[in-house]
Write a protein that holds these residues in place. Sequence first.
Motif, PDB file in Angstrom:
ATOM      1  N   CYS A   1      43.678  34.346  36.964  1.00 19.61           N
ATOM      2  CA  CYS A   1      44.291  35.591  36.512  1.00 19.61           C
ATOM      3  C   CYS A   1      45.535  35.213  35.706  1.00 19.61           C
ATOM      4  CB  CYS A   1      44.681  36.434  37.728  1.00 19.61           C
ATOM      5  SG  CYS A   1      45.550  37.949  37.281  1.00 19.61           S
TER       6      CYS A   1
ATOM      7  N   GLN B   1      36.477  39.390  30.335  1.00 20.42           N
ATOM      8  CA  GLN B   1      36.677  40.657  31.018  1.00 20.42           C
ATOM      9  C   GLN B   1      35.304  41.061  31.553  1.00 20.42           C
ATOM     10  OE1 GLN B   1      37.997  44.130  28.662  1.00 20.42           O
ATOM     11  NE2 GLN B   1      39.695  44.216  30.121  1.00 20.42           N
TER      12      GLN B   1
ATOM     13  N   SER C   1      38.018  30.364  36.925  1.00 16.09           N
ATOM     14  CA  SER C   1      38.930  31.158  36.115  1.00 16.09           C
ATOM     15  C   SER C   1      40.208  31.467  36.886  1.00 16.09           C
ATOM     16  CB  SER C   1      38.256  32.465  35.679  1.00 16.09           C
ATOM     17  OG  SER C   1      38.018  33.296  36.789  1.00 16.09           O
TER      18      SER C   1
ATOM     19  N   SER D   1      48.281  36.431  35.758  1.00 20.81           N
ATOM     20  CA  SER D   1      49.494  36.554  36.558  1.00 20.81           C
ATOM     21  C   SER D   1      49.830  35.244  37.277  1.00 20.81           C
ATOM     22  CB  SER D   1      49.365  37.684  37.576  1.00 20.81           C
ATOM     23  OG  SER D   1      48.412  37.369  38.562  1.00 20.81           O
ATOM     24  N   GLU D   2      48.844  34.365  37.469  1.00 22.13           N
ATOM     25  CA  GLU D   2      49.118  33.105  38.177  1.00 22.13           C
ATOM     26  C   GLU D   2      50.142  32.233  37.448  1.00 22.13           C
ATOM     27  OE1 GLU D   2      45.580  31.156  39.847  1.00 22.13           O
ATOM     28  OE2 GLU D   2      44.572  33.096  39.620  1.00 22.13           O
TER      29      GLU D   2
ATOM     30  N   PRO E   1      42.374  44.387  33.072  1.00 17.64           N
ATOM     31  CA  PRO E   1      42.407  43.030  33.609  1.00 17.64           C
ATOM     32  C   PRO E   1      41.545  42.057  32.809  1.00 17.64           C
ATOM     33  CG  PRO E   1      41.759  44.621  35.310  1.00 17.64           C
ATOM     34  CD  PRO E   1      41.820  45.344  34.020  1.00 17.64           C
TER      35      PRO E   1
ATOM     36  N   ARG F   1      49.691  36.798  27.999  1.00 16.67           N
ATOM     37  CA  ARG F   1      48.470  37.241  27.305  1.00 16.67           C
ATOM     38  C   ARG F   1      48.466  36.770  25.852  1.00 16.67           C
ATOM     39  NH1 ARG F   1      45.721  42.191  30.067  1.00 16.67           N
ATOM     40  NH2 ARG F   1      44.608  42.357  28.097  1.00 16.67           N
TER      41      ARG F   1
ATOM     42  N   ARG G   1      40.548  37.589  32.624  1.00 17.45           N
ATOM     43  CA  ARG G   1      40.565  36.293  33.314  1.00 17.45           C
ATOM     44  C   ARG G   1      40.587  35.218  32.238  1.00 17.45           C
ATOM     45  NH1 ARG G   1      41.391  36.155  38.707  1.00 17.45           N
ATOM     46  NH2 ARG G   1      40.166  34.251  38.876  1.00 17.45           N
TER      47      ARG G   1
END
Length: 80
Positions: free
Chosen positions: A24, A60, A22, A26-27, A73, A44, A75
């Motif tokens: 994040c 999650q 997986s 943000s990557e 958060p 998102r 994934r």
Amino acid sequence: MDNEAVREAILAALAMRGPGKSICPSEPARALAADWRPLMPQVRDAAARLADEGRLVVTQKGAPVDARAARGPIRLRPPD
């Protein structure tokens, strides 16, 4: 930022990570811009659309969730 560029960044990050792994959200955002935080809602949203298409799973705490309803958060991972 172009929505297609965001989608491609998500899929590229998943491909680089490998099967069953997986990422994040943000990557891909970090790959697209130095000032990546403003991109997070768009990432998102793109993840939610990709999940609707069956191209990824949003999780999650390890369980699948709806990216639109999830708070906190998440994934992103490839589908099984």
